[in-house]
Design an enzyme around this catalytic site. Structure first.
Site, PDB file in Angstrom:
ATOM      1  N   HIS A   1     -10.610  -7.191   7.052  1.00  0.00           N
ATOM      2  CA  HIS A   1     -10.636  -5.854   6.766  1.00  0.00           C
ATOM      3  C   HIS A   1     -12.093  -5.200   6.922  1.00  0.00           C
ATOM      4  CE1 HIS A   1     -10.022  -1.937   4.952  1.00  0.00           C
ATOM      5  NE2 HIS A   1      -9.199  -2.460   3.810  1.00  0.00           N
TER       6      HIS A   1
ATOM      7  N   TYR B   1     -15.293  -0.086   3.161  1.00  0.00           N
ATOM      8  CA  TYR B   1     -15.533  -1.584   2.209  1.00  0.00           C
ATOM      9  C   TYR B   1     -16.694  -2.352   3.297  1.00  0.00           C
ATOM     10  CZ  TYR B   1     -11.552  -0.527  -0.065  1.00  0.00           C
ATOM     11  OH  TYR B   1     -10.560   0.301  -1.012  1.00  0.00           O
TER      12      TYR B   1
ATOM     13  N   GLY C   1      -5.033  -6.855   1.094  1.00  0.00           N
ATOM     14  CA  GLY C   1      -6.516  -7.600   1.009  1.00  0.00           C
ATOM     15  C   GLY C   1      -6.760  -8.573   0.081  1.00  0.00           C
TER      16      GLY C   1
ATOM     17  N   MET D   1      -1.627  -3.554   1.920  1.00  0.00           N
ATOM     18  CA  MET D   1      -1.591  -2.400   0.896  1.00  0.00           C
ATOM     19  C   MET D   1      -1.810  -3.306  -0.526  1.00  0.00           C
ATOM     20  SD  MET D   1       1.747  -0.152   2.149  1.00  0.00           S
ATOM     21  CE  MET D   1       2.686  -1.690   2.364  1.00  0.00           C
ATOM     22  N   THR D   2      -3.087  -2.822  -1.167  1.00  0.00           N
ATOM     23  CA  THR D   2      -3.209  -3.342  -2.370  1.00  0.00           C
ATOM     24  C   THR D   2      -1.932  -2.981  -3.390  1.00  0.00           C
ATOM     25  OG1 THR D   2      -5.536  -3.183  -1.860  1.00  0.00           O
ATOM     26  CG2 THR D   2      -4.903  -3.293  -4.369  1.00  0.00           C
TER      27      THR D   2
ATOM     28  N   GLN E   1      -4.968 -10.667   4.819  1.00  0.00           N
ATOM     29  CA  GLN E   1      -6.118  -9.719   5.217  1.00  0.00           C
ATOM     30  C   GLN E   1      -7.245 -10.149   4.187  1.00  0.00           C
ATOM     31  OE1 GLN E   1      -7.063  -5.508   3.914  1.00  0.00           O
ATOM     32  NE2 GLN E   1      -6.424  -5.031   5.963  1.00  0.00           N
TER      33      GLN E   1
ATOM     34  N   ARG F   1      -9.246  -4.842  11.302  1.00  0.00           N
ATOM     35  CA  ARG F   1      -8.801  -3.303  10.976  1.00  0.00           C
ATOM     36  C   ARG F   1     -10.213  -2.700  10.876  1.00  0.00           C
ATOM     37  NH1 ARG F   1      -5.310  -0.440   6.174  1.00  0.00           N
ATOM     38  NH2 ARG F   1      -3.647   0.013   7.942  1.00  0.00           N
TER      39      ARG F   1
ATOM     40  N   ALA G   1     -12.556  -1.823   7.537  1.00  0.00           N
ATOM     41  CA  ALA G   1     -12.317  -0.319   7.563  1.00  0.00           C
ATOM     42  C   ALA G   1     -12.548   0.344   6.311  1.00  0.00           C
ATOM     43  CB  ALA G   1     -10.869  -0.115   8.067  1.00  0.00           C
ATOM     44  N   HIS G   2     -12.472   1.586   6.187  1.00  0.00           N
ATOM     45  CA  HIS G   2     -12.339   2.450   4.988  1.00  0.00           C
ATOM     46  C   HIS G   2     -13.484   2.329   4.172  1.00  0.00           C
ATOM     47  CE1 HIS G   2      -7.432   1.622   5.592  1.00  0.00           C
ATOM     48  NE2 HIS G   2      -8.095   2.348   6.461  1.00  0.00           N
TER      49      HIS G   2
END
Length: 366
Positions: A167, A172, A58, A25-26, A101, A219, A169-170
């Site tokens: 990372h 990026y 991240g 979690m950033t 991450q 992820r 996902a999401h």
């Protein structure tokens, strides 16, 4: 211990005392990209609170444009790596396990910092379908980025991390290569989904070569920040075509992000018992999986970070799925931001002591 969250698990050779993972979690508490003592203490408290595996926020690889926030930590340079070494030492002093991450945000704006100047880049210079942002990456850019991920992974192993997460996902960078809406290239980095996974596969290969027998987690998500309705793989066959090449490239664990972990990945498939994303990933690849998405709190995490207050929620559905081995590990996000002792409280049945989450918690490192 009858609670399946507290059964030990061997994750690709890494022994974990329980099934609880701290989700990345950033937090933006690393001025100039350097994690300080406050960051080390933040993660140490979660280790002391009996989290089985901590995945850090991240952290940017050594590539211009990898981050869009100057207070997010980087994973290169003497100062930042020195700070990460102290994070590892702090977590290990509490007998915890930790993975960084590794991150590149790609062609992603930061709406809270509209004037922050960075060299945004992506597979096609698109933030979302039809929306240009940043630069389209050349083959040389791609090769340099793959090398940056590998170097960061090698540094993670040297510093003493227990595993590495990518990372992907999401919406990026790695995910922008997966998504046909942001990958409109006309070369070997595009095509059907297996071809669009080529960039991720090359990153996985390079990172795995750098870390050897350390577990490598990736992820992934179907949904994107740019569009919650995106589904890269609409069928199990399409999901297998996406994930199996990544497993063959060297991914040891799939961290499967959903906005709500309890939702079935595919509708009305005979015999699947409503498997979620992590459940299908495990079934199709045979690899261990981590489920994540609004665990332990009401509402869903996107709305929570957007300002919606959340209260502790039942874990019954989660525990039933875990008991059936639908997935192997459970990532917890917001609940661990507000309460480093969340795992201990759940273990001891102190459910009445669990805390609410509101966005104000993001202003401090508790």
């Amino acid at each position: 211990m009858t609670n399946p969250l507290f059964r030990p698990f061997d994750m690709a050779g890494l022994h974990l005392p329980n099934r609880i993972v701290m989700a990345p979690m950033t937090r933006s508490f690393s001025p100039g990209g350097v994690p300080g003592a406050n960051v080390a203490e933040y993660y140490q408290r979660r280790a002391e609170g009996q989290v089985g595996l901590i995945v850090t926020e991240g952290t940017g690889v050594n590539r211009a444009g990898s981050l869009n926030d100057p207070n997010v930590p980087v994973f290169h340079g003497e100062a930042a790596l020195g700070g990460w070494g102290k994070v590892v030492d702090a977590v290990h002093s509490a007998h915890g396990k930790i993975a960084p991450q590794l991150w590149h945000v790609g062609a992603m704006k930061n709406p809270t910092l509209p004037d922050y100047k960075h060299e945004a880049e992506g597979p096609s210079g698109l933030l979302r379908p039809g929306k240009a942002y940043g630069n389209a990456m050349s083959d040389a850019d791609i090769a340099d980025t793959i090398a940056a991920f590998a170097q960061a992974a090698a540094d993670a192993k040297r510093i003493g991390f227990d595993a590495v997460e990518l990372h992907g996902a999401h919406g990026y960078l790695i995910d922008q290569f997966f998504w046909e809406g942001t990958n409109v290239r006309d070369d070997g980095w595009n095509g059907a989904l297996p071809e669009r996974a080529r960039f991720a596969g090359e990153v996985v290969k390079a990172v795995k070569a750098a870390i050897g027998d350390l577990p490598l987690i990736i992820r992934l998500s179907q949904w994107k920040q740019q569009d919650f309705t995106v589904k890269l793989a609409a069928t199990p066959d399409a999901l297998a075509a996406w994930l199996n090449p990544l497993a063959e490239a060297g991914a040891d664990v799939f961290h499967c992000s959903q906005r709500r972990f309890w939702e079935p990945e595919f509708a009305e498939i005979d015999g699947d018992e409503g498997l979620n994303f992590a459940g299908w990933a495990k079934k199709l690849t045979g690899k261990p999986t981590i489920t994540v998405g609004s665990v332990g709190l009401s509402g869903e995490f996107v709305a929570g970070f957007g300002g919606e207050q959340s209260q502790p929620a039942s874990l019954d559905n989660l525990l039933e799925r875990l008991e059936k081995d639908e997935f192997d590990l459970v990532a917890v996000g917001r609940a661990l931001i507000v309460d480093p002792d969340w795992a201990e409280k759940v273990r001891d049945g102190r459910m009445g002591e669990l805390k609410d989450f509101d966005r104000g918690a993001l202003a401090t490192l508790v």
